[in-house]
Design a protein around this motif. Structure first.
Motif, short mmCIF file in Angstrom:
data_model
loop_
_atom_site.label_atom_id
_atom_site.label_comp_id
_atom_site.label_asym_id
_atom_site.label_seq_id
_atom_site.Cartn_x
_atom_site.Cartn_y
_atom_site.Cartn_z
N UNK A 233 0.87 -1.17 0.00
CA UNK A 233 0.00 0.00 0.00
C UNK A 233 0.90 1.23 0.00
N UNK A 234 0.87 1.98 -1.10
CA UNK A 234 1.72 3.15 -1.27
C UNK A 234 3.19 2.78 -1.09
N UNK A 235 3.55 1.61 -1.63
CA UNK A 235 4.94 1.18 -1.65
C UNK A 235 5.41 0.44 -0.42
N UNK A 236 4.51 0.22 0.57
CA UNK A 236 4.90 -0.46 1.81
C UNK A 236 4.13 -1.76 1.95
N UNK A 237 4.79 -2.82 2.48
CA UNK A 237 4.18 -4.16 2.49
C UNK A 237 2.89 -4.25 3.32
N UNK A 238 1.95 -5.03 2.79
CA UNK A 238 0.70 -5.35 3.49
C UNK A 238 0.68 -6.84 3.76
N UNK A 239 0.19 -7.21 4.94
CA UNK A 239 0.07 -8.62 5.31
C UNK A 239 -1.38 -8.95 5.64
N UNK A 240 -1.75 -10.18 5.35
CA UNK A 240 -3.06 -10.71 5.73
C UNK A 240 -2.87 -11.70 6.87
N UNK A 241 -3.72 -11.61 7.87
CA UNK A 241 -3.67 -12.56 8.98
C UNK A 241 -4.19 -13.90 8.49
N UNK A 242 -3.39 -14.94 8.61
CA UNK A 242 -3.84 -16.28 8.21
C UNK A 242 -4.13 -17.17 9.41
N UNK A 243 -3.65 -16.80 10.58
CA UNK A 243 -3.98 -17.55 11.80
C UNK A 243 -3.67 -16.69 13.01
N UNK A 244 -4.52 -16.77 14.02
CA UNK A 244 -4.26 -16.09 15.28
C UNK A 244 -4.86 -16.91 16.42
N UNK A 245 -4.46 -16.58 17.64
CA UNK A 245 -4.84 -17.42 18.77
C UNK A 245 -4.98 -16.59 20.03
N UNK A 246 -5.98 -16.92 20.85
CA UNK A 246 -6.14 -16.30 22.15
C UNK A 246 -5.44 -17.16 23.20
N UNK A 247 -4.53 -16.56 23.94
CA UNK A 247 -3.81 -17.26 25.01
C UNK A 247 -4.47 -16.93 26.34
N UNK A 248 -4.88 -17.93 27.12
CA UNK A 248 -5.60 -17.66 28.37
C UNK A 248 -4.68 -17.19 29.49
N UNK A 249 -5.15 -16.20 30.22
CA UNK A 249 -4.47 -15.72 31.43
C UNK A 249 -5.53 -15.71 32.54
N UNK A 250 -6.04 -16.89 32.84
CA UNK A 250 -7.22 -16.97 33.72
C UNK A 250 -7.10 -18.11 34.72
#
Length: 386
Positions: free
Chosen positions: A91-108
């Protein structure tokens, strides 16, 4: 318009080491391991790294590509991390990334002291987080904010892109805005990634024998979100359901040209009661605030985009016809906004898109007038569909 390259812009850390200890998570940038922060696994408390933050041996070490924020449920906090990404263009010469995986880590860890009902409720909310982990169409950049269109960028004061990325961003288009509060409070600017939900496509071609890059980016607004049938119309503040800003940028011979179009649900107070029918009936809510709702909606658009032309693409018969008529009635009270009604389904059907020339004959003069304005090479045209 021609954009001078910035010699000093804010850049986020782009790759991290995630260390898991029995009592905490530690996130450290690979390029700057002395920086980072820890998250207490018992209560979600965030602290910048100190000398003893990563002492001892972690039970697990992995690579992540960003921190999406934190969310607090009944029994504690969950940390959202990006575990996989894909570079999709720039985008305007700077890299764009798409999220392909993410995860919630529990702190509970406090969950073990919860009642049976609280544990049941926490389990239910956790299933919702798992659904959130698979949210499609999430994009981000480590080097530039994706939420601001080219026109707004050119109006900003010199040096704005040296501010932390989250301060540059437009909160309306930051998918994880409310998840970033703890990171912002802890002043972890280098870790705070504004994530955009929408779409992105890019193509390279030749225009008059000159190489050109054409990119299209859609930005989904975070206000009044919902699925197509369940969320309709506007709220009392004038926010339209499922509002999207789409920007087409053409880059050629060192110049960049931007065409903006925004769309959303018709900004009246109306709903569609979901039932077993293929096309549920529409209900227009008679409310004394309706004129103010429409006025607030278009006042906000004019403040953001300048002159507005509203194109109504709904059917002109049945329930949609009644909705379109009510919309037209309210638009007559707004002399500064041109309203055009075009029965898209009647004129174009499902395949005859060449008939869009009929619409262009109606709006072409306004379209060209907006395009010729020197200070705003391409203004925004307002398009509505339901």
């Amino acid at each position: 318009m021609e954009i001078a390259p910035s010699t000093s812009r804010f850049k986020l850390y782009d790759q991290f080491e995630l260390l898991e200890f029995p009592d905490k998570y530690v996130v450290k940038p690979i390029e700057s391991p002395e920086e980072g922060f820890s998250v207490n696994r018992r209560d979600g408390d965030i602290k910048p790294l100190d000398e003893n933050a990563s002492s001892g041996s972690p039970t697990r070490v992995s690579t992540i590509y960003g921190v999406g924020g934190t969310i607090r449920l009944l029994a504690g906090t969950y940390l959202l991390v990006i575990t996989s990404r894909e570079e999709v263009g720039n985008f305007l010469g700077l890299p764009i990334f798409r999220v392909t995986a993410m995860k919630f880590l529990p702190c509970n860890e406090a969950l073990r002291f919860a009642t049976a009902q609280e544990k049941k409720d926490e389990t239910y909310f956790r299933t919702l987080l798992q659904a959130l982990e698979t949210t499609p169409g999430l994009y981000f950049s480590y080097e530039t904010d994706l939420t601001l269109n080219l026109q707004r960028r050119c109006k900003l004061a010199e040096g704005w892109n040296r501010k932390p990325m989250w301060k540059q961003a437009d909160p309306r288009y930051v998918w994880n805005w409310h998840l970033l509060e703890d990171l912002i409070e802890c002043k972890l600017d280098g870790f705070i990634i504004p994530i955009l939900q929408g779409s992105y496509q890019v193509a390279e071609l030749k225009l008059k024998n000159s190489p050109a890059v054409v990119s299209i980016m859609s930005r989904r607004c975070t206000r009044r979100l919902g699925t197509r049938m369940w969320r309709r119309g506007a709220n009392l503040e004038g926010d339209a359901a499922n509002f999207v800003e789409s920007e087409q940028i053409v880059e050629i011979n060192g110049f960049k040209f931007s065409l903006l179009q925004v769309r959303g649900s018709i900004p009246l107070l109306w709903e569609q009661i979901v039932d077993l029918s293929y096309k549920p009936r529409l209900k227009i809510n008679k409310h004394e605030e309706t004129p103010k709702v429409v006025q607030r909606h278009f006042h906000d658009l004019c403040q953001r985009y300048g002159e507005i032309m509203a194109v109504d693409l709904t059917d002109q018969h049945g329930d949609e016809g009644a909705l379109s008529k009510a919309y037209a009635t309210e638009m007559e009270k707004l002399p500064d906004v041109r309203y055009v009604s075009f029965d898209f389904h009647q004129v174009c059907g499902t395949t005859n898109f060449d008939n869009l020339g009929v619409l262009y004959e109606q709006i072409g003069d306004e379209f060209e007038k907006q395009g010729r304005r020197r200070e705003h090479p391409r203004r925004a045209e307002r398009s509505y569909q339901i």
